[in-house]
Design a protein around this motif. Sequence first.
Motif, PDB file in Angstrom:
ATOM      1  N   ILE A  46       0.998  -1.534   0.154  1.00 39.49           N
ATOM      2  CA  ILE A  46       0.317  -0.228   0.000  1.00 39.49           C
ATOM      3  C   ILE A  46       0.560   1.263   0.041  1.00 39.49           C
ATOM      4  O   ILE A  46       1.900   1.754   0.873  1.00 39.49           O
ATOM      5  CB  ILE A  46      -0.843   0.153   0.795  1.00 39.49           C
ATOM      6  N   MET A  49     -16.627  -5.271   6.565  1.00 38.92           N
ATOM      7  CA  MET A  49     -16.078  -3.773   5.725  1.00 38.92           C
ATOM      8  C   MET A  49     -15.450  -2.550   6.059  1.00 38.92           C
ATOM      9  O   MET A  49     -14.760  -2.092   5.496  1.00 38.92           O
ATOM     10  CB  MET A  49     -16.814  -3.618   4.109  1.00 38.92           C
ATOM     11  N   SER A  50     -16.379  -2.006   6.787  1.00 39.50           N
ATOM     12  CA  SER A  50     -15.773  -0.591   7.094  1.00 39.50           C
ATOM     13  C   SER A  50     -15.164  -0.238   8.489  1.00 39.50           C
ATOM     14  O   SER A  50     -14.928   0.652   8.889  1.00 39.50           O
ATOM     15  CB  SER A  50     -17.371   0.531   7.949  1.00 39.50           C
ATOM     16  N   THR A  69      -7.292  10.991  -0.302  1.00 41.19           N
ATOM     17  CA  THR A  69      -7.513  10.296   0.691  1.00 41.19           C
ATOM     18  C   THR A  69      -7.810  10.299   2.366  1.00 41.19           C
ATOM     19  O   THR A  69      -8.633  10.038   2.438  1.00 41.19           O
ATOM     20  CB  THR A  69      -6.229   9.485   0.760  1.00 41.19           C
ATOM     21  N   THR A 112     -11.522  10.436   3.732  1.00 39.58           N
ATOM     22  CA  THR A 112     -11.545   9.538   5.304  1.00 39.58           C
ATOM     23  C   THR A 112     -11.926  10.776   6.246  1.00 39.58           C
ATOM     24  O   THR A 112     -12.632  10.183   7.035  1.00 39.58           O
ATOM     25  CB  THR A 112      -9.551   8.921   5.342  1.00 39.58           C
ATOM     26  N   PHE A 119     -12.478   3.208   4.291  1.00 40.44           N
ATOM     27  CA  PHE A 119     -11.926   2.313   3.517  1.00 40.44           C
ATOM     28  C   PHE A 119     -12.305   2.879   1.745  1.00 40.44           C
ATOM     29  O   PHE A 119     -11.082   2.988   0.990  1.00 40.44           O
ATOM     30  CB  PHE A 119     -12.968   1.400   3.790  1.00 40.44           C
ATOM     31  N   TRP A 120     -13.374   3.735   1.648  1.00 41.59           N
ATOM     32  CA  TRP A 120     -13.107   4.369  -0.236  1.00 41.59           C
ATOM     33  C   TRP A 120     -12.375   5.354   0.478  1.00 41.59           C
ATOM     34  O   TRP A 120     -11.761   5.822  -0.556  1.00 41.59           O
ATOM     35  CB  TRP A 120     -14.691   5.158   0.448  1.00 41.59           C
ATOM     36  N   LEU A 171      -9.265   4.847   0.522  1.00 42.35           N
ATOM     37  CA  LEU A 171      -7.352   4.461   0.332  1.00 42.35           C
ATOM     38  C   LEU A 171      -8.186   3.872  -1.287  1.00 42.35           C
ATOM     39  O   LEU A 171      -7.151   4.277  -2.025  1.00 42.35           O
ATOM     40  CB  LEU A 171      -7.667   3.661   1.715  1.00 42.35           C
ATOM     41  N   LEU A 172      -9.514   4.018  -1.817  1.00 38.40           N
ATOM     42  CA  LEU A 172     -10.148   3.459  -2.629  1.00 38.40           C
ATOM     43  C   LEU A 172      -9.571   4.716  -3.584  1.00 38.40           C
ATOM     44  O   LEU A 172      -9.147   4.245  -4.792  1.00 38.40           O
ATOM     45  CB  LEU A 172     -10.862   2.893  -2.714  1.00 38.40           C
ATOM     46  N   ALA A 173     -10.726   5.336  -3.098  1.00 35.43           N
ATOM     47  CA  ALA A 173     -10.635   6.722  -4.351  1.00 35.43           C
ATOM     48  C   ALA A 173      -9.055   7.238  -4.163  1.00 35.43           C
ATOM     49  O   ALA A 173      -8.498   7.526  -5.332  1.00 35.43           O
ATOM     50  CB  ALA A 173     -11.107   7.924  -3.140  1.00 35.43           C
ATOM     51  N   GLY A 214      -6.100   5.530  -4.485  1.00 34.84           N
ATOM     52  CA  GLY A 214      -5.648   4.420  -4.971  1.00 34.84           C
ATOM     53  C   GLY A 214      -6.159   4.769  -6.637  1.00 34.84           C
ATOM     54  O   GLY A 214      -4.984   5.087  -7.512  1.00 34.84           O
ATOM     55  N   ALA A 215      -6.962   5.152  -6.776  1.00 37.79           N
ATOM     56  CA  ALA A 215      -7.719   5.363  -8.264  1.00 37.79           C
ATOM     57  C   ALA A 215      -7.280   6.527  -8.664  1.00 37.79           C
ATOM     58  O   ALA A 215      -6.331   6.583  -9.880  1.00 37.79           O
ATOM     59  CB  ALA A 215      -8.954   5.286  -8.420  1.00 37.79           C
TER      60      ALA A 215
END
Length: 396
Positions: A120, A216-217, A356, A360, A373-374, A376-378, A380-381
């Motif tokens: 990561i 997930m959360s 991120t 967050t 979680f979102w 980190l995904l955002a 990363g995108a």
Amino acid sequence: MFKDLSMQSLVMGALTAFVGFASSFAVVLQGLKGMGASDAQAASGLMALSVAMGLCGILLSLKTKMPISIAWSTPGAAFLATSGPLQGGFAVAVGAFLVTAVLIIAAGLFKPLNRAVSSIPAPLANAMLAGVLIGLCFAPVKAVAFNPWFGLPVVIAYFIGGAINRLAAIPLALVAFVFVIAFGVDIPDGAFANVGHAIWPAPELVVPQFSREAIMSIALPLFIITMAGQNIPGITVLRVNGYEPAPGPLFTTTGIFSLLAAPFGGHAVNLAAITAAMCAGEDAHRDPRRRYTAAVINGTCQVILGLAAGAVTAFVALSPAILIEAVGGLALIGAFSGSAMAAFKEPETREAAVVTFLVTASGIAFAGISGAFWGLLAGGAVMALGALSRKYRGKA
């Protein structure tokens, strides 16, 4: 072990335990209560974590002859404090704690999972951590606004202690906190007697419940925060001080003790990062081969402090909630500044880190899954898109 023990390591081990407990127990209590725990369940969780990390540290230090210090996941607790209660209450949170423990065990047993966590990008991991911490770091300001006579003594004591010695900042803030409660808060008659009666907390066994949203959360972000924010830096601290431990067995052992603590309300234990340097450095002993005794003393004192968790929780319950949040926020200022600086240092990844951090820190959950979680995904995108753009421009 006794032939390797010295007064120097004895003092340093006891000091490490006190600093570790005093500097972050408020964050742990806030995190557990944020998940819906009652005062009794929060005291049980605090005790379970202290005993688990003490026994884990003793076991690993004696087995490896290295100063392996174990701590509870402070950034993980901060994340819990800002996530809000789950549908289903604390039992669902305990189910998520168990899943986190299993993931930590798996990270130690299976190298691909360990490598996946390690891969990561550091700016995103630090940005997520900064986003998690910032909410609690506002608490000292809010406490002063709530009541300057309550908040200011704690804040001033923190900065005076920090000016004298960094390690004295939180202990002095706690002393001010105790004085504020004792002399400034309207306490019902007999309340201090209740604190005395609550010295030994009763373990509260919580039957876990599991849900997709909680996994997930809570479970996944807690796992990532604990691994990226504590376990991996903990290995780095040991290596900087000349030790070369095998990471896998250490991760697995901390996961097993996390698994044992979870049914009693403990969220996670892990390798210490900041306090690890106290036992692993020259202040513990000149001879590196004898420093493990400081970690053993640290673990022993952690168990003793954990057994007094009931009195700590009962005393904290006498104060306004914002005041204990302020102590926790002050304890996290250093962690927030460090993670924020690391997140935004590199220009190429700064935009992804900002995304991120913002997602967050917003605290907004989508589909029942927390913002961490979102975020980190955002991030990363955005990072992947930036890499593709630079690759395309390079070819052009």
